[in-house]
Scaffold this active site. Structure first.
Site, PDB file in Angstrom:
ATOM      1  N   LYS A  90       0.850  -1.182   0.000  1.00  0.00           N
ATOM      2  CA  LYS A  90       0.000   0.000   0.000  1.00  0.00           C
ATOM      3  C   LYS A  90       0.886   1.232   0.000  1.00  0.00           C
ATOM      4  O   LYS A  90       1.837   1.328   0.779  1.00  0.00           O
ATOM      5  CB  LYS A  90      -0.894   0.002   1.268  1.00  0.00           C
ATOM      6  CG  LYS A  90      -1.857   1.159   1.334  1.00  0.00           C
ATOM      7  CD  LYS A  90      -3.105   0.891   0.524  1.00  0.00           C
ATOM      8  CE  LYS A  90      -3.892   2.144   0.234  1.00  0.00           C
ATOM      9  NZ  LYS A  90      -3.429   2.885  -0.977  1.00  0.00           N
ATOM     10  N   GLN A 111       7.114   3.805   3.891  1.00  0.00           N
ATOM     11  CA  GLN A 111       5.719   3.371   3.923  1.00  0.00           C
ATOM     12  C   GLN A 111       5.536   2.085   4.738  1.00  0.00           C
ATOM     13  O   GLN A 111       4.492   1.898   5.370  1.00  0.00           O
ATOM     14  CB  GLN A 111       5.251   3.159   2.478  1.00  0.00           C
ATOM     15  CG  GLN A 111       3.746   3.265   2.284  1.00  0.00           C
ATOM     16  CD  GLN A 111       3.244   4.692   2.166  1.00  0.00           C
ATOM     17  OE1 GLN A 111       3.799   5.489   1.442  1.00  0.00           O
ATOM     18  NE2 GLN A 111       2.183   5.008   2.888  1.00  0.00           N
ATOM     19  N   LYS A 114       5.362   3.336   8.363  1.00  0.00           N
ATOM     20  CA  LYS A 114       4.201   4.216   8.516  1.00  0.00           C
ATOM     21  C   LYS A 114       2.921   3.375   8.558  1.00  0.00           C
ATOM     22  O   LYS A 114       2.080   3.537   9.435  1.00  0.00           O
ATOM     23  CB  LYS A 114       4.150   5.179   7.319  1.00  0.00           C
ATOM     24  CG  LYS A 114       3.035   6.187   7.396  1.00  0.00           C
ATOM     25  CD  LYS A 114       2.763   6.882   6.080  1.00  0.00           C
ATOM     26  CE  LYS A 114       3.967   7.551   5.478  1.00  0.00           C
ATOM     27  NZ  LYS A 114       3.605   8.593   4.497  1.00  0.00           N
ATOM     28  N   LYS A 126       5.399   1.713  -3.116  1.00  0.00           N
ATOM     29  CA  LYS A 126       5.304   3.064  -3.682  1.00  0.00           C
ATOM     30  C   LYS A 126       5.595   2.993  -5.167  1.00  0.00           C
ATOM     31  O   LYS A 126       6.298   2.096  -5.630  1.00  0.00           O
ATOM     32  CB  LYS A 126       6.338   3.987  -3.022  1.00  0.00           C
ATOM     33  CG  LYS A 126       5.980   5.440  -3.080  1.00  0.00           C
ATOM     34  CD  LYS A 126       5.101   5.835  -1.914  1.00  0.00           C
ATOM     35  CE  LYS A 126       4.625   7.253  -2.012  1.00  0.00           C
ATOM     36  NZ  LYS A 126       3.939   7.673  -0.785  1.00  0.00           N
ATOM     37  N   GLY A 165      -2.707   8.233  -4.324  1.00  0.00           N
ATOM     38  CA  GLY A 165      -2.034   9.421  -4.841  1.00  0.00           C
ATOM     39  C   GLY A 165      -0.808   9.782  -4.022  1.00  0.00           C
ATOM     40  O   GLY A 165      -0.554   9.234  -2.956  1.00  0.00           O
ATOM     41  N   ASP A 166      -0.033  10.683  -4.540  1.00  0.00           N
ATOM     42  CA  ASP A 166       1.083  11.330  -3.834  1.00  0.00           C
ATOM     43  C   ASP A 166       1.311  12.621  -4.622  1.00  0.00           C
ATOM     44  O   ASP A 166       0.399  13.061  -5.358  1.00  0.00           O
ATOM     45  CB  ASP A 166       2.323  10.417  -3.820  1.00  0.00           C
ATOM     46  CG  ASP A 166       3.370  10.870  -2.792  1.00  0.00           C
ATOM     47  OD1 ASP A 166       3.232  10.546  -1.614  1.00  0.00           O
ATOM     48  OD2 ASP A 166       4.324  11.587  -3.165  1.00  0.00           O
TER      49      ASP A 166
HETATM   50  N1  GLU Z   1       1.095   9.073  -0.483  1.00  0.00           N
HETATM   51  C1  GLU Z   1       0.515   9.024   0.811  1.00  0.00           C
HETATM   52  C2  GLU Z   1       1.581   8.731   1.839  1.00  0.00           C
HETATM   53  O1  GLU Z   1       2.709   9.164   1.674  1.00  0.00           O
HETATM   54  C3  GLU Z   1      -0.692   8.114   0.883  1.00  0.00           C
HETATM   55  C4  GLU Z   1      -0.474   6.699   0.498  1.00  0.00           C
HETATM   56  C5  GLU Z   1      -1.766   5.897   0.453  1.00  0.00           C
HETATM   57  O2  GLU Z   1      -2.817   6.405   0.797  1.00  0.00           O
HETATM   58  O3  GLU Z   1      -1.670   4.703   0.081  1.00  0.00           O
HETATM   59  O4  GLU Z   1       1.361   8.128   2.860  1.00  0.00           O
END
Ligand code: GLU
Length: 447
Positions: A90, A111, A114, A126, A165-166
């Protein structure tokens, strides 16, 4: 143990040459988790760290599209599926001209931890492309997104890998990507998050990251016997994260005095509040030259061309723009101005040197992987909403988001306390995020 950690940092550098952003995050995380590795020699024996710093899968692909004049363009697309110990990969997709494997790997590695901190069942990944959406027509964006998905679709799925998104990828791009995925696979499923509300999107997802950052900052202040109300806050950026952050800060009684764009920053002594916050959305749509139009519309605001807002005196700093926007010199200015709190909104906005300097000088730092986890947490709630064929109300989402952010702060604070590190949220977030991933990886054997 320091030697072993050093060995893995060197290994990451050797295996990923010329990728300083990735080296930076590996160094930050591995240095923090040293005490955990000391307590768990089995992690080293099972090659857990070596596995952790190597993505499970990395895909690089050609994206061919034509512009409105019929000219052909070739970009490079990526998806790094880093770790699936806790759930499907994710993480977002970033479209920006500076995208290359080092940026995607840094974001993918961050990620993992996180997502683990959210307490939800999501692994880390990512992706993105070295495509610049600025100045492109709507039709060009659509053709690019369709070309991108024509390769990506075969690697993703609601139980495999769920992009979002990012930077450079917002609701419009997610819409086009979703449409193309659905057309190819002929299935209507929650394969992407951050979708529009009319086709499976989650109410509140747009502001979720910003709101979450403010909840996290509130917890940091509370821990130190202070409150957000009445505090002066300097923030950077002008996108969705900045917008949500400014909105929630105002709601909780703080005063936002700066925003920034590629052209410099704005200092607004009267506070960026009310219709000025909504104006951020208009600025965002314009894509560039943020400060000049703001200063024109609100003449009391001062425009500092080519500068960053870290020279402004504030009680709390929240960088929300991009990686490495606070360097050692900025950190020195902030400390000289009496800075007490820094809460990172964007991913890895502070260099490792700057973080060390701030912490050595008594600044409480809330690291991005904890503070901005509200965005991906809401993405996971969106996955649940789609899988359950239901719709959640904004109130249901905000309530869950607040609980998740309070818990992330609590777990990070407890983790650093447990290892005798005091109130060190940088170490605490890395440790708390790592512990869960490590436990799951150990249980799943050598894969
Ligand atoms: N790009 C966002 C982040 O840096 C969201 C990633 C997502 O929702 O999968 O966490």
């Amino acid at each position: 143990m320091a030697n072993i950690v050093e060995k893995y940092i060197e290994l990451a550098k050797k295996r990923n040459p010329g990728e300083p952003e990735f080296h930076q995050t590996v160094e930050e995380v591995l240095t923090s988790i040293e005490p955990v590795l000391e307590a768990h020699p089995e992690y080293i024996e099972s090659g857990l760290i070596e596995r952790l710093i190597e993505p499970e899968r990395g895909i690089s692909f050609r994206v061919v599209w034509t512009d409105d004049n019929g000219k052909t363009h070739v970009n490079r697309g990526y998806r790094y599926e880093f770790n699936s110990a806790l759930g499907p990969y994710k993480g977002g997709l970033r479209f920006a001209p500076n995208v290359y494997p080092g940026i995607i790997k840094f974001l993918g590695f961050e990620q993992i931890f996180k997502n683990s901190l959210t307490g939800l069942p999501i692994g880390g990944g990512k992706g993105g492309a070295d495509f610049d959406p600025n100045g492109k027509s709507d039709a060009e964006i659509m053709r690019f997104c369709q070309a991108f998905m024509t390769e990506l679709y075969r690697h993703i799925g609601p139980n495999t890998d769920v992009p979002a998104g990012d930077l450079g990828v917002g609701a419009r791009e997610i819409g086009y990507l979703f449409g193309q995925y659905k057309r190819i696979v002929n299935r209507y499923e929650g394969v992407l998050t951050g979708k529009g509300l009319s086709f499976g999107g989650l109410a509140g997802r747009t502001e979720a990251t910003g709101y979450g950052i403010v909840f996290f900052a509130r917890e940091m202040l509370k821990h130190c016997g202070e409150e957000l109300k009445g505090k002066t806050v300097a923030i950077s950026g002008f996108g969705n994260v900045t917008w949500g952050t400014a909105q929630k800060l105002n709601e909780l009684g703080a005063k936002v005095v700066t925003i920034s764009g590629p052209d410099g920053y704005i200092y607004d002594e009267d506070g960026v509040s009310g219709d000025k916050v909504d104006y951020l959305l208009e600025l965002r749509a314009s894509g560039k030259n943020i400060c000049a139009p703001y200063a024109e519309k609100y003449p009391n605001a001062k425009f500092f061309p080519g500068k960053k807002p870290w020279e402004v005196k504030a009680d709390l700093y929240i960088p929300c723009a991009t990686q490495n926007e606070i360097h050692l010199e900025d950190a020195k200015t902030m400390v000289a101005n009496g800075c007490k709190f820094l809460c990172e909104g964007s991913n890895m906005p502070t260099t490792n040197e700057a973080i060390s300097y701030l912490m050595e000088n008594g600044v409480i730092v809330g690291p991005s992987k904890a503070a901005n986890a509200g965005g991906v947490a809401c993405s996971c709630i969106e996955m649940g909403q789609n899988a359950g064929h239901t719709v959640f109300s904004p109130a249901q989402v905000y309530e869950q988001l607040e609980t998740i952010m309070v818990n992330i702060h609590k777990h990070a604070a407890e983790a650093c306390e447990k290892y005798g590190l005091g109130y060190n949220l940088v170490a605490g977030a890395n440790i708390a995020g790592f512990e869960k991933v490590a436990e799951a990886m150990m249980a799943q054997g050598l894969v």
